[in-house]
Design a protein around this motif. Structure first.
Motif, PDB file in Angstrom:
ATOM      1  N   VAL A 337     120.091  36.829   8.235  1.00 27.48           N
ATOM      2  CA  VAL A 337     119.657  37.471   9.347  1.00 27.48           C
ATOM      3  C   VAL A 337     120.815  38.375   9.767  1.00 27.48           C
ATOM      4  CG1 VAL A 337     118.611  37.750  11.732  1.00 27.48           C
ATOM      5  CG2 VAL A 337     117.853  35.857  10.060  1.00 27.48           C
ATOM      6  N   LEU A 338     121.949  38.073   9.748  1.00 28.58           N
ATOM      7  CA  LEU A 338     123.039  38.774  10.583  1.00 28.58           C
ATOM      8  C   LEU A 338     124.151  38.916   9.552  1.00 28.58           C
ATOM      9  CD1 LEU A 338     123.287  36.543  13.530  1.00 28.58           C
ATOM     10  CD2 LEU A 338     122.424  38.664  13.517  1.00 28.58           C
ATOM     11  N   THR A 352     122.306  43.356  12.095  1.00 31.55           N
ATOM     12  CA  THR A 352     121.357  42.500  11.339  1.00 31.55           C
ATOM     13  C   THR A 352     121.256  42.979   9.757  1.00 31.55           C
ATOM     14  OG1 THR A 352     119.650  43.810  11.795  1.00 31.55           O
ATOM     15  CG2 THR A 352     120.002  42.169  13.313  1.00 31.55           C
ATOM     16  N   LEU A 361     115.478  40.807  16.774  1.00 34.15           N
ATOM     17  CA  LEU A 361     116.421  39.968  17.329  1.00 34.15           C
ATOM     18  C   LEU A 361     116.436  39.934  18.931  1.00 34.15           C
ATOM     19  CD1 LEU A 361     118.668  37.813  16.854  1.00 34.15           C
ATOM     20  CD2 LEU A 361     120.193  39.769  16.415  1.00 34.15           C
ATOM     21  N   LEU A 402     121.609  32.762  21.380  1.00 40.61           N
ATOM     22  CA  LEU A 402     121.551  33.817  20.352  1.00 40.61           C
ATOM     23  C   LEU A 402     121.529  33.193  18.956  1.00 40.61           C
ATOM     24  CD1 LEU A 402     123.902  36.680  21.500  1.00 40.61           C
ATOM     25  CD2 LEU A 402     121.473  36.712  21.473  1.00 40.61           C
ATOM     26  N   ALA A 406     118.606  33.838  16.389  1.00 38.84           N
ATOM     27  CA  ALA A 406     118.761  34.185  15.234  1.00 38.84           C
ATOM     28  C   ALA A 406     117.841  33.185  14.145  1.00 38.84           C
ATOM     29  CB  ALA A 406     120.006  34.170  14.707  1.00 38.84           C
ATOM     30  N   VAL A 409     114.436  34.456  14.360  1.00 41.51           N
ATOM     31  CA  VAL A 409     114.190  35.586  13.198  1.00 41.51           C
ATOM     32  C   VAL A 409     114.144  34.984  11.794  1.00 41.51           C
ATOM     33  CG1 VAL A 409     114.941  37.850  12.585  1.00 41.51           C
ATOM     34  CG2 VAL A 409     115.086  37.124  15.017  1.00 41.51           C
ATOM     35  N   THR A 414     108.871  35.596  14.806  1.00 38.11           N
ATOM     36  CA  THR A 414     108.718  36.452  15.745  1.00 38.11           C
ATOM     37  C   THR A 414     107.736  37.277  15.905  1.00 38.11           C
ATOM     38  OG1 THR A 414     110.171  37.931  14.560  1.00 38.11           O
ATOM     39  CG2 THR A 414     111.464  36.709  16.073  1.00 38.11           C
TER      40      THR A 414
END
Ligand SMILES: Cc1ncc(COP(=O)(O)O)c(C=O)c1O
Length: 422
Positions: A337-338, A352, A361, A402, A406, A409, A414
């Motif tokens: 994701v990141l 992202t 996010l 957070l 994450a 996601v 989501t």
């Protein structure tokens, strides 16, 4: 417990939004999974009518640098209301003078003059007019994906005073590309205007040496350098002005957002002795009904006091180190994701891997109790900009939440991908 009684106020908020403000915005909030209606806040917390407490990692771009309803700034405004009103911009004003003197204490000694406005956009507009007046030129060079505000047509349509906005040519260059900037700045360039750290472009740090080269090119060509510190100023990066990190002094500097203390709108354009001399023939050249208001002046003095508080910048740097280390670990745990965390001080961004991933996010973060916002000129990026007064414990909670966002996601929970134009 937030002390707000909820369902009725939430329903009324959304009914009125649909009926009298913007049905499209209401639809956008619904598409985002239901953004809660704000009821108030305290410190780094936002309270909602449905009883939730969100940790504010948006700060409205810095409006809430000192948190929500900071007691000393709120008290300064309340005191001012006992004896003053907005005041008349055209008359001399002691509070306005005191606010300018206070702001000058935060600025390099090369920027002793300030003009106050009701918004950052207007302060930028003022700077542009002033640069055109001071140089007798019309060109403006700025950065691609920049954000400096939303006014312009009013000035373009108004007949004076001062140089008309119809006479300006704007050229955009990629931020950080010194060759492009050198080529764009010429003998008709009045102004080079840059955000010291472009926020809406996703918190892009200037490459080392870039701002010094920009300064040099302005000096060679006679163009003026304006640094927009509306988001990056007033301590956000661990220095009072972000430009201090690269030891660059602009000819004009614009500040706003946090200057309001979150309680009364005000922004300012500060400028040099040489530039102010160009106002000799036109000292009233920027009328502004609310610019330099006497209530705003009280707030500016209180904000300057907060920024000057011993230990504030150390506190920002220490909290930023905790937050950044924690977010780097979050990035490491969710590589699908990141991509990275970047930034300076408490001006941070999570990149992202999806070109529109900032919004997903953001939605997951709200569900997990953190308000952070997608960068609107870089939709893959989530901006993480808490109030400067966020506590270490709250910073720890932001990291945990957070991390959960994450994970949400990453597991695809989501809902459908979002593509909202915000
Ligand atoms: C860097 C920057 N400059 C200028 C502005 C305009 O400020 P205002 O919204 O107060 O007009 C903003 C607003 O977001 C901003 O982020």
């Amino acid at each position: 417990m937030t002390g707000y009684s909820g369902a009725d106020h939430t329903a009324e908020t959304f009914t009125l939004l649909e009926r009298n403000l913007s049905p499209h915005r209401a639809a956008a909030y619904r598409a985002m999974g239901g953004v809660p209606a704000q009821a108030g806040g305290a410190g780094a917390e936002i309270h909602t009518y449905d009883g939730r407490v969100l940790l504010d990692c948006r700060s409205a771009g810095g409006v809430f640098d000192f948190g929500h309803r900071p007691p000393s700034i709120t008290a300064a405004l309340r005191d001012a209301l006992e004896s003053r009103d907005i005041g008349d911009w055209m008359l001399p004003s002691l509070p306005r003078g005191r606010a300018a003197a206070a702001l000058a204490c935060l600025l390099p000694e090369t920027l002793p003059y300030s003009f106050f406005t009701a918004s950052g956009s207007e302060a930028i507009e003022f700077a542009g007019k002033l640069a055109r007046l001071a140089t007798g030129r019309r060109g403006v060079v700025c950065a691609e994906r920049a954000y400096h505000g939303q006014v312009g047509l009013a000035l373009a349509m108004s007949e004076g005073p001062g140089p008309s906005a119809r006479e300006q040519d704007v050229v955009r260059v990629p931020f950080g590309d010194i060759d492009a900037l050198r080529a764009a700045v010429g003998e008709d360039t009045a102004l080079v205007c840059l955000e010291t750290i472009p926020a809406s472009a996703g918190v892009v740090l200037p490459p080392d040496g870039y701002l010094a080269e920009v300064r040099r090119r302005c000096d060679e060509s006679g163009a003026l350098l304006l640094l927009d510190e509306v988001q990056s100023g007033l301590g956000r990066t661990g220095r009072i002005w972000a430009a201090e990190h690269w030891d660059v002094r602009p000819d004009l500097l614009v500040t706003g957002k946090g200057l309001s203390g979150g309680v009364y709108p005000v922004a300012a354009c500060s400028f040099t002795e040489e530039i102010q001399r160009s106002l000799a023939d036109d000292p009233f050249f920027h009328p502004s009904s609310f610019g330099g208001g006497e209530l705003a002046a009280a707030v500016v003095c209180a904000v300057v006091e907060q920024v000057s508080r011993p230990g504030l910048l150390d506190q920002v740097r220490a909290t930023a180190a905790v937050l950044r280390t924690g977010l780097a670990e979050v990035v490491g745990r969710h590589p699908s994701v990141l991509a990275e965390v970047r930034g300076l001080g408490l001006m941070l961004a999570l990149e992202t891997r999806d070109e529109h991933g900032g919004l997903a996010l953001m939605r997951a973060a709200i569900d997990h109790g953190v308000l952070a916002t997608v960068a609107h000129n870089a939709p893959s990026t989530l901006l993480v900009m808490p109030p400067l007064i966020i506590t270490p414990a709250q910073a720890g909670a932001v990291i945990e939440r957070l991390d959960s966002a994450a994970r949400t996601v990453a597991t695809g929970s989501t809902g459908p991908a979002l593509r909202l134009p915000i």
